[in-house]
Design an enzyme around this catalytic site. Structure first.
Site, PDB file in Angstrom:
ATOM      1  N   LYS A 187      11.512  40.646 -13.666  1.00 40.41           N
ATOM      2  CA  LYS A 187      10.471  39.765 -14.188  1.00 40.41           C
ATOM      3  C   LYS A 187       9.177  39.964 -13.411  1.00 40.41           C
ATOM      4  CE  LYS A 187      11.213  35.797 -11.165  1.00 40.41           C
ATOM      5  NZ  LYS A 187      11.534  34.377 -11.037  1.00 40.41           N
ATOM      6  N   ASN A 222       0.815  -1.220   0.000  1.00 36.97           N
ATOM      7  CA  ASN A 222       0.000   0.000   0.000  1.00 36.97           C
ATOM      8  C   ASN A 222       0.852   1.275   0.000  1.00 36.97           C
ATOM      9  OD1 ASN A 222       0.994  -0.024   2.592  1.00 36.97           O
ATOM     10  ND2 ASN A 222      -0.963   0.463   3.574  1.00 36.97           N
TER      11      ASN A 222
END
Length: 323
Positions: free
Chosen positions: A200, A44
Site C-alpha cells: 500500500k 473545569n
C-alpha cells in the site's frame, strides 16, 4: 477456575474509569477485588482521585486502557500513579492494555514529536516502576521506558480461535502492509500457513488515507486472515480486504488486538465483504460496536497471569514462551 493469590503480601489492583470492565475481569482471574477509588471531574474538567484504603508498602497495579477521550484517561492514570507514590506504595506497575500514542514512535518529517517516548517519560515522571502492555504498534517502544516493560501478545488467543473456525489447509496469513510482516510471520509459524502481503501507499498529508496497489503472494481460492495490531477507522484494513477479494480470495477474516473503531469504522466494517472481525477486549469500543460481524475475545486472563508472575517474582518471559 481462577487461581487465588495470597494477598497477605499486599498486592493491590486499581482501575481508572476508561475501561473498568476489563479491570474487573483481571481481578476475578486473580481472586481479588479492585481497591475502592473515588474519582470525579471538577466543573473545569480537572480530575480528582482518592483511594479509599491504605496503599503503604503495597505492590500496586494501575489498570487503564487508553481509549477515547484518550488524553483524559492518560491524565487520569498519571494522577493515580502520583497519588500512589505520595501514599508510600512499594511499587507501581502501569497496566495499559492499549498504549496511547504508539503510532507516533518516530519522526517521519522534520519538526514532529516522538509522542510514544513522551508518554513513557510522563509515566516515569509520575512514579511508574514498570509497564505491562499488549501488542505495541512497534517493538522499539519497549526501549522508551527506563524500567521493565512486559510486552504481552494476543496472537495465541486470536490464532487458536480462528483455527477452530476454519480449515487450516486453506488459510493464508496476510499482512496489510510491510510493517506488519513480522507479526504475520508469527501467525504463519503458529498455524503452518503461507504468507501474503498487501502493498500500500499512504498519503503523507492526509491521516488514515490509504490507496492499495497490489497483493504479493497467492490468495486465489484461499481463506485470508488479515492480521494487524489495531483497527482504527478501518480504512486500511477494509481496503486491504477489497484487494484480496479482487485477487480471488474466497473469504477474508480480520484479526486485530485493539478495536479502536473511530469515526466511520463501524460503517466500513458493516459494508465490507469481510466475513468476521476478531478483536480482543483491550478497549471498550470493541464490545460497544454492536456489529454482528465482530467477535470480541478476552485477553484479561493473559494480563492477570502476567500480574501474578510479577507479584510473585516469577517469569513473564516463561509465560510468553508457554504461549
Amino acid at each position: 477456575m481462577a487461581n487465588t493469590v495470597n494477598f497477605d503480601a499486599k498486592m493491590l489492583l486499581f482501575s481508572g474509569r476508561a475501561h473498568p470492565e476489563f479491570a474487573e475481569r483481571i481481578a476475578r482471574e486473580l481472586g481479588t477485588e479492585l481497591v475502592p477509588t473515588k474519582a470525579y471531574d471538577f466543573a473545569n474538567g480537572e480530575i480528582y482521585i482518592r483511594f479509599e484504603e491504605s496503599v503503604r508498602g503495597a505492590d500496586c497495579f494501575v489498570i487503564q486502557s487508553h481509549t477515547a477521550p484518550i488524553n483524559k484517561w492518560i491524565m487520569e492514570q498519571l494522577i493515580m500513579i502520583d497519588a500512589l507514590k505520595r501514599a508510600s506504595a512499594r511499587s507501581i506497575t502501569v497496566v495499559a492494555p492499549f498504549y496511547g500514542y504508539a503510532r507516533q514512535d518516530k519522526k517521519h518529517k522534520g519538526r514532529e514529536p516522538i509522542s510514544a517516548r513522551l508518554l513513557a517519560d510522563l509515566l516515569t515522571a509520575a512514579g511508574a516502576d514498570r509497564i505491562v502492555t499488549v501488542d505495541l504498534h512497534t517493538d522499539q517502544i519497549v526501549g522508551f521506558f527506563g524500567g521493565p516493560v512486559d510486552h504481552l501478545f494476543a496472537l495465541p488467543i486470536l490464532a487458536d480461535h480462528i483455527s477452530a473456525l476454519t480449515d487450516r489447509a486453506k488459510l493464508t496469513i496476510v499482512s496489510p502492509d510491510a510493517g506488519r510482516v513480522r507479526v504475520a510471520d508469527r501467525w504463519c509459524d503458529r498455524l503452518g500457513a503461507p504468507l501474503a502481503i498487501v502493498h500500500k501507499k499512504r498519503d503523507k498529508e492526509i491521516a488514515n488515507q490509504v490507496s492499495v496497489h497490489e497483493v504479493v503472494g497467492d490468495v486465489q481460492g484461499r481463506v485470508c486472515i488479515l492480521v494487524d495490531d489495531m483497527v482504527d477507522t478501518a480504512g486500511t484494513i477494509c481496503a486491504a480486504a477489497e484487494a484480496l477479494f479482487e485477487n480471488g480470495a474466497e473469504d477474508v477474516i480480520v484479526a486485530a488486538t485493539h478495536g479502536i473503531l473511530s469515526g466511520p469504522a463501524i460503517g466500513r466494517m458493516k459494508n465490507s465483504k469481510v466475513s468476521r472481525f476478531v478483536l480482543t477486549d483491550t478497549l471498550p469500543t470493541a464490545a460497544e460496536a454492536g456489529e454482528d460481524k465482530v467477535t470480541v475475545l478476552s485477553i484479561a486472563p493473559v494480563v492477570a497471569h502476567a500480574i501474578r508472575e510479577i507479584f510473585e517474582d516469577g517469569s513473564v518471559t516463561a509465560l510468553l514462551d508457554e504461549l
